[in-house]
Scaffold this motif. Structure first.
Motif, mmCIF file in Angstrom:
data_model
loop_
_atom_site.group_PDB
_atom_site.id
_atom_site.type_symbol
_atom_site.label_atom_id
_atom_site.label_comp_id
_atom_site.label_asym_id
_atom_site.label_seq_id
_atom_site.Cartn_x
_atom_site.Cartn_y
_atom_site.Cartn_z
ATOM 1 N N SER A 161 38.415 44.408 15.563
ATOM 2 C CA SER A 161 39.022 45.746 15.505
ATOM 3 C C SER A 161 38.573 46.601 16.682
ATOM 4 O O SER A 161 37.444 46.502 17.156
ATOM 5 N N ASP A 202 29.972 63.737 5.936
ATOM 6 C CA ASP A 202 30.535 62.831 6.950
ATOM 7 C C ASP A 202 29.923 63.094 8.319
ATOM 8 O O ASP A 202 29.673 62.164 9.091
ATOM 9 N N SER A 239 32.290 50.376 14.228
ATOM 10 C CA SER A 239 31.812 50.245 12.850
ATOM 11 C C SER A 239 31.297 51.574 12.302
ATOM 12 O O SER A 239 31.322 51.813 11.105
ATOM 13 N N ARG A 240 30.854 52.477 13.205
ATOM 14 C CA ARG A 240 30.326 53.741 12.685
ATOM 15 C C ARG A 240 31.400 54.534 11.947
ATOM 16 O O ARG A 240 31.101 55.342 11.093
ATOM 17 N N LEU A 241 32.663 54.258 12.276
ATOM 18 C CA LEU A 241 33.751 54.965 11.601
ATOM 19 C C LEU A 241 33.883 54.566 10.143
ATOM 20 O O LEU A 241 34.464 55.288 9.339
ATOM 21 N N SER A 242 33.305 53.396 9.795
ATOM 22 C CA SER A 242 33.393 52.970 8.397
ATOM 23 C C SER A 242 32.534 53.869 7.511
ATOM 24 O O SER A 242 32.656 53.856 6.301
ATOM 25 N N ARG A 243 31.634 54.646 8.148
ATOM 26 C CA ARG A 243 30.759 55.529 7.354
ATOM 27 C C ARG A 243 31.449 56.819 6.946
ATOM 28 O O ARG A 243 30.933 57.576 6.146
ATOM 29 N N VAL A 301 38.302 49.667 16.323
ATOM 30 C CA VAL A 301 37.599 50.815 15.709
ATOM 31 C C VAL A 301 36.117 50.491 15.517
ATOM 32 O O VAL A 301 35.767 49.453 14.939
ATOM 33 N N LYS A 349 35.158 59.397 6.283
ATOM 34 C CA LYS A 349 36.581 59.431 5.913
ATOM 35 C C LYS A 349 37.176 60.709 6.499
ATOM 36 O O LYS A 349 36.442 61.657 6.790
#
Ligand code: PLP
Length: 400
Positions: A2, A130, A6-10, A4, A12
């Motif tokens: 991806s 977030d 991985s920090r974006l998985s933290r 994107v 929303k």
């Protein structure tokens, strides 16, 4: 793989921004929707502020400013703190960002190490957890119980502080509940913080001026000057001057923290728009004579909404001291069925079905960390608020 990170998985996307987008789509599709989701005053920015912006454009005030904000704006901010809060700040202790949101983001990016804990009283403004997570910190929640007016106590605060605690966030008056801490209630919390010299305080005072009846606002450093060297005060123009779109927020705190925050900003937005800064300077230096009538209008709306909601079977609503939100409980609705048989299991089901059935857009308590509730922003006309409350009433009565 991806694109994107991985920090974006933290994190929303902001639930309130998402709702505003959804309302726009539904309206564009021709539905009759009343949007009570957006956290912005419906008043126009006062003329003297707009005039200052127009003058700034004509005067060629259209170039880069210093990263922490123009000298004139930072001076105006220092004067504001002296005048309104009796606090002395120097220019190097003040920074301006693209809204209060960026200032908080800068503070976390500048100060958090992986795993540092940030205590966030719930219900909280949607963005705090977030932003902490994006900066690799760990949010730690503590519940402001409804029977304590959605506020936390000193005992609760003491219980969640650990050696990893870096910050505690306070937001009074609060988004989403409108709850505001009295001087005595703040003292209870600042006394705890005085016993924990490594914990910093981020106080989000953005609704400072939106208070009702005889409520007296204090920023915690007025109550406990001993916390000055580890407090960041967050404030901004969005709510008090109805300037959400101009994107001006500011922070005041110890110079080393401010310098680090400026470093973060220098590698992202550089600064907020020079024209907005000129307008924001005029706003702070000008008369606040528009405010009493705005507050009076908000108070009338608050009273209208609280009284109409409390007449609905299944809902209960406290009367808040500030901001322009109410945070009713929909506990009495949970477990009921919508016509057609679907059961309302939680507050997200409640707001989704309310939007579908009656076209009223409110935000689920789940987004703010305390269920089962929902948030209404009453920054809209009496006429729409009455219509919305009648629709909510009808929806709740339709459940079995
Ligand atoms: C509690 C709170 N803090 C900060 C902000 C940030 O506002 P802005 O970025 O428009 O200054 C908001 C906006 O809704 C808010 O409700």
């Amino acid at each position: 793989m991806s694109i994107v990170a991985s920090r974006l998985s933290r994190i929303k996307p902001s639930a309130t921004n998402a709702l505003t987008g959804k309302v726009g789509e539904l309206k564009a599709a021709g539905r009759n929707i009343i949007g009570l989701g957006a956290g912005e005053p419906d008043f126009d920015t006062p003329d003297y502020i707009k005039d200052a912006a127009i003058e700034a454009i004509r005067a060629g005030d259209t170039k880069y400013t210093p990263v922490p904000g123009s000298v004139a704006l930072r001076k105006a901010i220092c004067c504001k703190f002296k005048r309104e809060n009796n606090l002395n700040f120097t220019m190097d202790q003040v920074t301006v960002g693209c809204g209060g949101k960026q200032v908080i983001f800068n503070a976390f990016m500048a100060s958090l190490e992986e795993g540092d804990e940030v205590i966030i009283p719930a219900p909280y403004w949607v963005s705090y957890p977030d932003m902490v997570a994006l900066a690799e910190g760990t949010p730690v929640f503590v519940e402001g119980r409804e029977d304590n007016g959605f506020k936390i106590t000193g005992e609760q605060l003491e219980a969640v502080i650990t050696p990893k605690t870096k910050w505690i966030m306070l937001n009074s008056p609060s988004n989403p509940t409108g709850a505001a801490y009295s001087g005595d209630e703040l003292k209870e919390l600042t006394d705890v913080l005085m016993r924990h010299p490594n914990v910093w305080l981020l106080t989000d005072d953005i609704y400072e001026h939106v208070v009702y009846d005889d409520f007296k606002f204090f920023t915690p450093c007025q109550i406990e000057p001993g916390l000055r060297h580890r407090t960041l005060i967050l404030n901004g123009h969005s709510k008090v001057f109805s300037m959400t779109g101009w994107r001006v927020g500011y922070g005041a705190g110890p110079a080393d923290l401010i310098k680090a925050m400026n470093n973060v900003q220098s590698q992202s937005t550089t600064h907020t728009c020079s024209i907005s800064q000129a307008a924001a300077t005029a706003a702070l230096n000008g008369p606040m004579d528009f405010l009493p009538s705005w507050i009076n209008t908000f108070k009338g709306r608050r009273d209208l909404v609280v009284s109409m909601l409390n007449q609905v079977n299944g809902l209960t609503c406290l009367t808040p001291d500030g901001a322009f939100y109410v945070y009713p409980s929909c506990e009495g609705i949970i477990g009921k069925k919508v016509p057609g048989g679907k059961i309302i299991e939680n507050d997200t089901d409640f707001v989704t079905n309310l939007l579908e059935a009656e076209g009223v857009a409110v935000v689920q308590g789940a987004a703010f960390g305390l269920e089962p509730h929902f948030r209404i922003s009453y920054a809209t006309s009496d006429e729409l608020l009455k219509d919305a409350c009648e629709r909510i009433h009808r929806f709740c009565d339709s459940l079995s």
